[in-house]
Write a protein that holds these residues in place. Structure first.
Motif, short mmCIF file in Angstrom:
data_model
loop_
_atom_site.label_atom_id
_atom_site.label_comp_id
_atom_site.label_asym_id
_atom_site.label_seq_id
_atom_site.Cartn_x
_atom_site.Cartn_y
_atom_site.Cartn_z
N CYS A 142 -16.18 22.47 37.88
CA CYS A 142 -17.58 22.89 38.00
C CYS A 142 -17.87 24.15 37.19
N ASN A 143 -17.06 25.18 37.43
CA ASN A 143 -17.40 26.45 36.80
C ASN A 143 -17.31 26.39 35.28
N ALA A 144 -16.51 25.45 34.77
CA ALA A 144 -16.41 25.33 33.32
C ALA A 144 -17.71 24.81 32.72
N ILE A 145 -18.39 23.94 33.46
CA ILE A 145 -19.58 23.34 32.84
C ILE A 145 -20.88 24.03 33.22
N VAL A 146 -20.84 24.87 34.29
CA VAL A 146 -22.08 25.52 34.71
C VAL A 146 -22.75 26.31 33.59
N PRO A 147 -22.00 27.16 32.85
CA PRO A 147 -22.67 27.92 31.77
C PRO A 147 -23.31 26.99 30.73
N HIS A 148 -22.65 25.84 30.48
CA HIS A 148 -23.20 24.90 29.49
C HIS A 148 -24.50 24.29 30.00
N ILE A 149 -24.51 23.98 31.31
CA ILE A 149 -25.72 23.39 31.87
C ILE A 149 -26.87 24.38 31.77
N GLU A 150 -26.58 25.62 32.09
CA GLU A 150 -27.64 26.64 32.05
C GLU A 150 -28.12 26.84 30.62
N GLN A 151 -27.20 26.72 29.68
CA GLN A 151 -27.57 26.92 28.28
C GLN A 151 -28.36 25.73 27.74
N LYS A 153 -30.09 23.72 29.53
CA LYS A 153 -31.34 23.62 30.29
C LYS A 153 -31.69 22.19 30.69
N VAL A 154 -30.66 21.47 31.16
CA VAL A 154 -30.89 20.12 31.69
C VAL A 154 -30.30 20.09 33.10
N PRO A 155 -31.09 19.69 34.10
CA PRO A 155 -30.58 19.75 35.47
C PRO A 155 -29.34 18.88 35.68
N PHE A 156 -28.41 19.37 36.46
CA PHE A 156 -27.18 18.64 36.78
C PHE A 156 -27.01 18.62 38.29
N PHE A 157 -26.87 17.42 38.85
CA PHE A 157 -26.68 17.28 40.30
C PHE A 157 -25.21 17.06 40.61
N PHE A 158 -24.53 18.16 40.92
CA PHE A 158 -23.11 18.06 41.24
C PHE A 158 -22.91 17.28 42.53
N GLN A 159 -21.89 16.42 42.55
CA GLN A 159 -21.56 15.72 43.78
C GLN A 159 -20.19 16.12 44.27
N CYS A 160 -19.52 16.99 43.50
CA CYS A 160 -18.17 17.33 43.90
C CYS A 160 -18.21 18.48 44.87
N SER A 161 -17.13 18.52 45.63
CA SER A 161 -16.99 19.62 46.54
C SER A 161 -16.23 20.69 45.78
N THR A 162 -16.96 21.71 45.37
CA THR A 162 -16.38 22.75 44.53
C THR A 162 -15.29 23.52 45.29
N THR A 163 -14.22 23.83 44.58
CA THR A 163 -13.14 24.54 45.26
C THR A 163 -13.61 25.92 45.69
N VAL A 164 -12.96 26.43 46.72
CA VAL A 164 -13.35 27.72 47.25
C VAL A 164 -13.26 28.80 46.18
N LYS A 165 -12.18 28.72 45.43
CA LYS A 165 -11.98 29.73 44.39
C LYS A 165 -13.17 29.72 43.43
N GLU A 166 -13.64 28.52 43.12
CA GLU A 166 -14.77 28.43 42.19
C GLU A 166 -16.06 28.91 42.86
N VAL A 167 -16.20 28.61 44.15
CA VAL A 167 -17.41 29.07 44.83
C VAL A 167 -17.45 30.59 44.86
N GLU A 168 -16.26 31.19 45.06
CA GLU A 168 -16.21 32.65 45.10
C GLU A 168 -16.67 33.26 43.78
N VAL A 177 -28.48 24.05 38.05
CA VAL A 177 -27.36 23.47 38.77
C VAL A 177 -27.76 23.18 40.22
N PHE A 178 -27.56 21.94 40.64
CA PHE A 178 -27.81 21.58 42.03
C PHE A 178 -26.54 20.97 42.61
N ARG A 179 -26.34 21.17 43.88
CA ARG A 179 -25.16 20.64 44.54
C ARG A 179 -25.59 19.70 45.65
#
Lengths: 464, 300, 239
Positions: A142-151, A153-168, A177-179
């Motif tokens: 998730c965290n690898a692609i979030v900056p790309h999504i923001e750049q 500017k196309v909405p992305f609906f994540f369905q994965c359960s992001t790891t805690v480390k990544e959420v932190e 980005v939507f989850r």
């Protein structure tokens, strides 16, 4: 109410953008389970039509949805569910005339390592010119692609359960980005809640969890939460079969030897099927209580000869019989239609992308109705934030940081003659409220994990 | 740990060991006789599981008696063997004379082809065929439940090991094969049609891989990507036991199975590390493996 | 009519031409020897006859059949037996298994099999009985040559190819082995083509010799003629 009318109701409801509780096809929760209306859900529509500017018309081209997920390897079932759910939503919307007349097309690309996944996202936007994306790309991508999504500017609906480390380390204020699925930090909490609720006298806890970041976190944070909620419980043995294991017999034997009161397993997909089959033969289910955190992902493979009655199973954020069909016809229609389409029961992944696409539709239509101009991606995303969407899982609240929230179902398996698979006994069906998930002791006021403050998740648990 | 548990752990260790053994043995035959390292063997193992699933599922749905379901195991494996008769002439024949790197690359590609094809045909959800597993039921060994079907696997693997030993050391074809492995030119000069012999040997190796997948299906399940984990471990077994050695495959697989089973009970953190630790020690202490041949054979 | 006939055979290994316009023939029941120094082309000639090397041009006929394009195993089944210079003993197998090898192969392919050949071979090489159970790996040089020759005979061939059968043997063993070669012809009546670098050794057994030099046949005729021709002698000896 027949399935047919409820479907039309649902599409109409979503199309009209009517948001609120008690409106729509029906609300399926009992009074005790009723979710209190969260604050800040009033629709916010950004007025971007400046004076003197001509409003933007509805584009002629179809809307393209790009699904990025696992279409190869042991997680293929995940990709198939995401893709199946997206096509389901697209077909239903197209049948009802599309989004403001625009038809929807669904494309798919394989994810993989963070590099492969980023590449898939970029090519979807730059080459295929998709309007929105979605899918389970794996928690640690998730965290690898979030900056790309923001750049991009196309909405992305994540369905994965992001790891805690990544959420932190999560971007606390993403716009695109939507989850649509629950995150890892919710599941251990639900598991801990369930254990405290159902087995208050348990002392010895053991684990059989896949040996990678998801399985490790599931066990670790469940134990951390249990230590806080029920200090008399201790972890007596934690075993770590590799992901994709075909032999769990040694783990099961070792765990049985440790004589636990409760066994936690975050095995999923084919792993859970193999585990359950072998656990039955070794008498694990008879000799102790098993709590499965993610076995429900393989819903359609959990035949009765594999999963015996009496296994506690978390269902992440959707179970196909919850809300119950007699109380909530929309879910009944959803399950029946999906079964007709795919000859499968819908997994939570199907519901997640389905509700994500409808949230998108609702936002586009709402902004258009308010401004008379076809919205840009930024306006669409702002309209999705702080809104709600009617979904087969009930109403889902979408927070300001893009998280879809609804009560999380769990229950104990039984063998219902109606179904070919082991299902949840309705008498045991329970829900863990999101408020519980984020803070089990204080309810209300809602206290959430403070995203973006840099606080460690484990420190946050300790602060309860 | 009570003694009853130790017995169960040993049995568990062998359950795992024999699955590795059944794959490694095919790898060893192909390497020992044709000098081909076949990564696609994992794919053939998976194909065995999937085809057998298709047969069993069809048979069970049609309400055939249980012995027909048993029959699905060899039939499924045989169908995988037939696949060998296609891929051997098309691909492998070209690899025999090339260096090992080429066969690694080519068969890795083939492995991906297998994996994708299986997913295309059978979909992404795990498939189980539990009829035999459930029909066999559970035994009580020293007060502990134990799946009876596992004993079918033990008996079967022992039969395969014995059968192969007899084949290679007592039958004419087995001994012709061993001679040919050592010197294919000389063998040809004595009238052996090496090309056909290799195809037959390839069939045998693939048939055993298919049998492995088929016999383990009732106890596990068939799922997309299932061939990858066992192939990695089987290469480890192959190196520990000695390239091309049947005895080595059996001993090394048993060793890994047992050490792993006890490791999970005593040091669960080290589950996978244990296998590769044995591999590293072997490479340091005895690089040719437990039963590997010295690299000093009489060859041209 | 010649049993084996090579006509203007040219063979290459890679880009190097190893045989140039080789034309030789071997008649039924004849012992013919290719004589030449190491690297002259003797082994290449034998390999080309067996099919281990494919000629670029020219024809090979065996029993009036064009075998130029046949693979080695087909030639073996037609009746050409080879005991190569490196012996080619299967070291994993016992001597007995080595000897039975051709029989198993032929039986598998349902060819006619010589019923008496086994007895005859043991009559020629009585020492084989003593070696039966021995592993191929632990044979001495002389024993190895014997087993390789006996094994080729088990094919029941009409032409036996012996590549350097006498090389490296102790003098006494050498004399005995040369006698055996003659005995093979007496007992079985088959033709033998052998390669030998020592003309003196060749003269012990051969009816006729070809002298090979740089991949070409420079002389063909009786042993006596060569022995008398000092120039040829020197050529073969290399000094």
């Amino acid at each position: 109410m027949s399935g047919k009318t409820s479907r039309r109701d649902f599409v109409k409801t979503a199309a009209a953008g009517i948001v609120g509780f008690g409106v729509g096809a029906g609300v399926g929760y009992g009074a005790s389970q009723m979710m209190a209306p969260p604050t800040g859900v009033a629709p916010t529509v950004t007025k971007t039509v400046e004076l003197g500017k001509t409003p933007r018309g509805v584009p002629k081209e179809p809307i393209k949805i790009g699904i990025v997920s696992w279409f190869t390897g042991p997680s293929t079932m995940v990709g198939e569910a995401c893709y199946g759910g997206a096509r389901f939503a697209a077909d239903e919307i197209n049948k009802a005339g599309g989004i403001l007349g625009r038809k929807i097309e669904v494309l798919k690309r394989d994810c993989g390592t963070p590099e492969v996944t980023v590449d898939a996202v970029r090519r979807f936007v730059l080459e295929d010119k998709v309007d929105l994306m979605g899918g389970d790309v794996g928690g640690s991508n998730c965290n690898a692609i979030v900056p790309h999504i923001e750049q991009l500017k196309v909405p992305f609906f994540f369905q994965c359960s992001t790891t805690v480390k990544e959420v932190e380390e999560l971007d606390p204020n993403p716009l695109y980005v939507f989850r649509t699925g629950e995150q890892n930090l919710a599941e251990p909490n639900v598991a801990a809640q369930l254990i405290v609720r159902e087995f208050p006298n348990a002392k010895r806890i053991a684990g059989i969890n896949p040996d990678y970041v998801y399985g490790r976190e599931a066990m670790m944070y469940t134990m951390k939460a249990l230590n806080k909620l029920a200090p008399h419980m201790e972890s007596v043995l934690e075993t770590w079969p590799p992901l994709g294991a075909t032999d769990f017999s040694s783990h099961i034997t070792a765990v049985l030897d440790a004589k636990p009161d409760v066994v936690i397993t975050a095995c999923w997909g084919g792993d859970f099927v193999t585990f359950a089959k072998q656990a039955t033969a070794y008498g694990l289910f008879q000799k102790t209580n098993v709590v499965s955190i993610l076995g429900s992902m393989a819903l359609n493979s959990l035949t009765k000869d594999i999963v015996p009655p009496g296994v506690w199973m978390l269902q992440r954020d959707y179970y196909f019989e919850a809300p119950p069909h007699n109380l909530y016809p929309l879910n009944k229609w959803f399950v029946e239609t999906y079964r007709k389409r795919e000859n499968k029961f819908p997994e939570f992944d199907v519901m997640q992308i389905f509700s994500g696409i409808f949230a998108y539709k609702q936002a586009v239509e709402r902004v258009y109705a308010a401004t008379g101009s076809y919205p840009e991606n930024e306006e669409i995303c702002r309209a999705i934030q702080n809104s709600q969407v009617v979904s087969p899982a009930g109403h889902r609240v979408i927070t300001s940081d893009g998280q879809f929230i609804n009560p999380l179902p769990y229950g104990k398996t039984w063998h219902d003659p109606k179904y070919p698979i082991a299902t949840i006994d309705p008498k045991t069906l329970g829900f863990i409220m999101p408020e519980y998930v984020y803070n089990p002791k204080s309810l209300p006021p809602v206290l959430q994990y403070p995203l973006g403050t840099g606080m460690k998740y484990s420190d946050w648990i300790a602060s309860w | 740990m009570d003694p009853e548990t130790v017995v169960i752990i040993i049995l568990n260790g062998m359950f795992y060991a024999l699955s590795l053994f059944l794959i490694t043995i095919g790898l060893n035959i192909l390497y020992g006789f044709m000098k081909v390292l076949n990564i696609a063997h994992g794919g053939l193992y998976a194909t065995g599981a999937f085809l057998t699933w298709a047969l069993m599922n069809t048979a069970a749905k049609a309400g055939y008696p249980i012995y027909i379901l048993w029959l699905c195991i060899p039939v499924g494996a045989f169908l995988v063997g037939l696949l060998a008769l296609v891929i051997e002439p098309l691909l492998f024949k070209r690899l025999y004379r090339l260096r090992e790197e080429y066969s690694l690359l080519a068969t890795f590609g083939l492995m991906l082809v297998f994996d994708d094809s299986l997913r295309m045909i059978f979909g992404g959800s795990p498939l189980s065929a539990n009829q035999l597993y459930n029909w066999m039921g559970t035994l009580t060994i020293l007060g502990k439940s134990y799946p009876t079907y596992n004993f079918v696997i033990y008996a079967f693997a022992i039969a395969v090991a014995l059968g192969l030993w007899i084949f290679f050391f007592k039958t004419k074809m087995g001994r012709i094969l061993r001679g040919t492995a050592q010197d294919r030119e000389m063998s040809a000069c004595l009238g052996v049609n090496v090309s056909i012999l290799y195809t037959e040997t390839f069939f045998l190796a693939v048939f055993i891989a298919g049998l492995g997948g088929a016999i383990y299906l009732p106890a596990t399940n068939a799922y997309s990507g299932m061939g990858f984990e066992p192939i990695v471990l089987s290469f480890a077994v192959m190196i520990i036991g000695g390239l091309g050695s049947l005895k080595g495959a059996l001993v090394a697989a048993s060793m890994i199975g047992l050490v792993r089973a006890f490791g999970i009970a005593l040091m669960p953190e080290l589950e996978l590390a244990v296998v590769f630790l044995i591999l590293i020690i072997t490479l340091i202490v005895r690089p040719r493996g437990l039963f590997g041949k010295k690299f000093t054979r009489e060859e041209k | 009519m010649a049993l084996l006939e090579l006509e203007r055979v040219n063979t290459f290994i890679g880009s190097v031409q190893v045989l140039r316009d080789i034309s030789i023939n071997v008649d039924k029941g004849e012992i013919v020897c290719l004589v030449g120094r190491n690297g002259a082309g003797k082994t290449s000639t034998i390999k080309t006859i067996m099919g281990l090397l494919r000629p670029k041009s020219g024809t090979i006929r065996f029993k009036d059949e064009d075998i130029t394009d046949l693979p080695p195993y087909r030639r073996a089944r037609l009746g050409i037996g080879l005991a190569p210079d490196y012996r080619g003993i299967f070291t994993d197998l016992t001597v007995e298994e080595n000897l039975q090898f051709p029989k198993w192969v032929i039986k598998r392919n349902r060819n006619q099999s010589g019923s008496n050949i086994e007895k005859e071979v043991h009559a020629i090489f009585p020492e084989l009985d003593r070696l039966r159970k021995r592993e191929g790996l632990v044979l001495s040089g002389g024993e190895g040559k014997m087993v390789a020759t006996a094994r080729a005979l088990m094919l029941n061939p009409e032409l036996l190819l012996l590549d350097e059968p006498l090389e490296g043997l102790a003098p006494i063993v050498l004399v005995r082995f040369a006698e055996r070669i003659k005995k093979i012809r007496e007992a079985l009546g088959i033709a033998i083509l052998l390669a030998e670098s020592n003309i003196a050794h060749a003269s012990r057994v051969a009816d006729r010799i070809y002298v090979v030099e740089r991949g070409e046949i420079v002389y063909g005729g009786s042993v006596e003629d060569v022995s008398r021709d000092e120039q040829l002698n020197r050529l073969v000896r290399g000094f």
